[in-house]
Design a protein around this motif. Sequence first.
Motif, short mmCIF file in Angstrom:
data_model
loop_
_atom_site.label_atom_id
_atom_site.label_comp_id
_atom_site.label_asym_id
_atom_site.label_seq_id
_atom_site.Cartn_x
_atom_site.Cartn_y
_atom_site.Cartn_z
N LEU B 166 0.78 -1.41 0.08
CA LEU B 166 -0.03 -0.03 0.02
C LEU B 166 0.86 1.32 0.00
O LEU B 166 0.45 2.41 -0.73
N ARG B 167 2.04 1.20 0.69
CA ARG B 167 2.96 2.30 0.63
C ARG B 167 3.40 2.57 -0.67
O ARG B 167 3.47 3.78 -1.15
N GLU B 168 3.87 1.36 -1.30
CA GLU B 168 4.28 1.45 -2.62
C GLU B 168 3.34 1.80 -3.73
O GLU B 168 3.64 2.96 -4.48
N ALA B 169 1.97 1.67 -3.51
CA ALA B 169 1.01 2.05 -4.24
C ALA B 169 0.92 3.52 -4.23
O ALA B 169 0.81 4.32 -5.29
N ALA B 170 0.87 4.18 -3.05
CA ALA B 170 0.68 5.47 -2.90
C ALA B 170 1.82 6.33 -3.42
O ALA B 170 1.94 7.28 -4.10
N VAL B 175 2.82 10.50 -4.85
CA VAL B 175 2.48 10.94 -3.50
C VAL B 175 3.78 10.91 -2.59
O VAL B 175 4.30 9.94 -2.39
N PRO B 176 4.02 12.16 -2.10
CA PRO B 176 5.06 12.19 -0.97
C PRO B 176 5.09 11.62 0.17
O PRO B 176 3.87 11.07 0.41
N ARG B 177 6.15 10.94 0.49
CA ARG B 177 6.23 9.95 1.75
C ARG B 177 5.22 10.50 2.88
O ARG B 177 4.39 9.58 3.33
N VAL B 184 -2.67 7.25 3.80
CA VAL B 184 -2.96 5.81 3.36
C VAL B 184 -2.53 4.92 4.61
O VAL B 184 -3.38 4.12 4.74
N VAL B 185 -1.55 4.89 5.04
CA VAL B 185 -1.03 4.05 6.12
C VAL B 185 -1.48 4.33 7.15
O VAL B 185 -2.32 3.53 8.02
#
Lengths: 277, 279
Positions: B166-170, B175-177, B184-185
């Motif tokens: 999900l992090r990778e998807a964003a 999308v900035p970290r 998302v997270v």
Amino acid sequence: MMFLGGPRREDPAQGREAAPRSAPAQAVEKLRAEGLKAWFGATLALKGISLGMKERRVTAIIGPSGCGKSTFLRCLNRMHEVAAGARAEGRVLLDGVDIYGRGVDPVQVRRRVGMVFQKPNPFPTMSIRDNVLAGAKLNGVRLREEDALFEKALRRAALWEEVKDVLARSGASLSGGQQQRLCSARALALDPEVLLMDEPCSALDPIATARVEELIHELAERLTIVIVTHNMQQAARVSHYTAFLYLGELVEYDETDVLFTKPQNPRTEEYITGRFG
Amino acid sequence: MDRYRRRSAIDRLAKAACVAAVLLALVPLASLLAYVAAKGVSGLSLSFFTGLPKPVGEPDGGMVNAVTGTLVLVGLACLFGVPPGVMAGIYLAEFGDNRFGKAVRFSADVLSGVPSIVVGIFVYTLLVLWMRGFSALAGGVALGIIMLPTVTRTTEELVRMVPDSLREAALALGVPRWKAIVRVVLRTAAPGILTGLMLAVARVAGETAPLLFTAFNNRFWSIDLSQPMASMPVQIFTYAVSPYEEWHRQAWAAALVLVAMVLALNAGARLLLHRRAPR
């Protein structure tokens, strides 16, 4: 689109008939890797790869597991460096501009070079609709004509007809193949110039695979696609060009028809005829 | 066949032993609840929730001040404990794979093992002496410190549980970290984090020792944060050690209300966790 629903061909030479028509040679390079090296910690995963990917063409990256094909793909939109201890060196030119150059924001690169992952990864907390619009919404972009945008993206991903009545449902409620096309729609909603696909069909059944391959074929009319696959029949079916990677090195690159029928390198021949890998 | 019969006999025996052990473990809990309920019900009345403490002999005494006080103190504890705890948890999960992260994790574990009365003394020397008096604020700080390690570690655990895909998807959507983490997270981990918070609140709501040095107690109605404030645990303690029958009854009633509050929080947390499982 005769190459879609038909039975899987076991012989890549036969698959060739089903492959897209040979690409015209005048296509320009959209993306070019030059001396690309990538590390995981102290392990060198890519040993200097130079490869051009032509505009509005499908380039397939094939090779045995662990050969670095996913790493190569992830270097093309600077997703490789996201993993802990991972780094890359060399140049990747997008329209002639090095995306690893000084002052280039990886976030901006990723908006132009979209990505679809091996495992479908829709946002489980979002509806189908919000999943498609996630790229814009998460970036705080105000959308005019929101409805038109996400309908267009879903149509391009060939998912609209299946989900138009359930747009409020969770993205996780769809089947695996639908989820993968939802992820494609999510990437397409940002209107990227390049789409990277990392074994997009490895978790899908043959019918869902056929839908995704159909999608790839249609998308290639508008954008540049690089697809990693461990399925050589798939590479033969969907791509114009194929690159064979082995142990972090580029062994051979050619038009797909040529590579699968008259490979120059004995390693390539051994791999595509199934003698190793 | 004989061996089979022997095996199933052993199986039954082991099962019976386990059931017996469970029943044995439930005895203290059940008897405590039954006892508190039996003793507390007679003290419950409308005036318990509306009246102020009265001298012995006067009718209609209650502890509206202590009930309110506990709510205010828990609210303050959340104010001091939750934001730093949640943020520390996010840090540990997302960026904490280094020496500093290890140190923070270790200190959180040590802090969660510190007896709550020690936290009380600490806040007493730090805040109460400096402010020259007991205050609700000091009580809130003490409870917040007690919550902090629980909140930190639960948040860390739940943020870690969010799959990397999900992090990778964003991130792949440009999308900035930090935004990927927040939108998302955190969003994905939110129900679990909320559950953890409710459990931490439940634990802190019944704390007595750290309040003795900090919020102290108050016989009067007060929601002034710079003044001493009544709370149910401290009021129970005060009434329970008194010699008066009427106060004992009220202490039992307060105990019942407190247990009910903690149970409701626990049940609510579990319900939330349950509802998140199927989609």
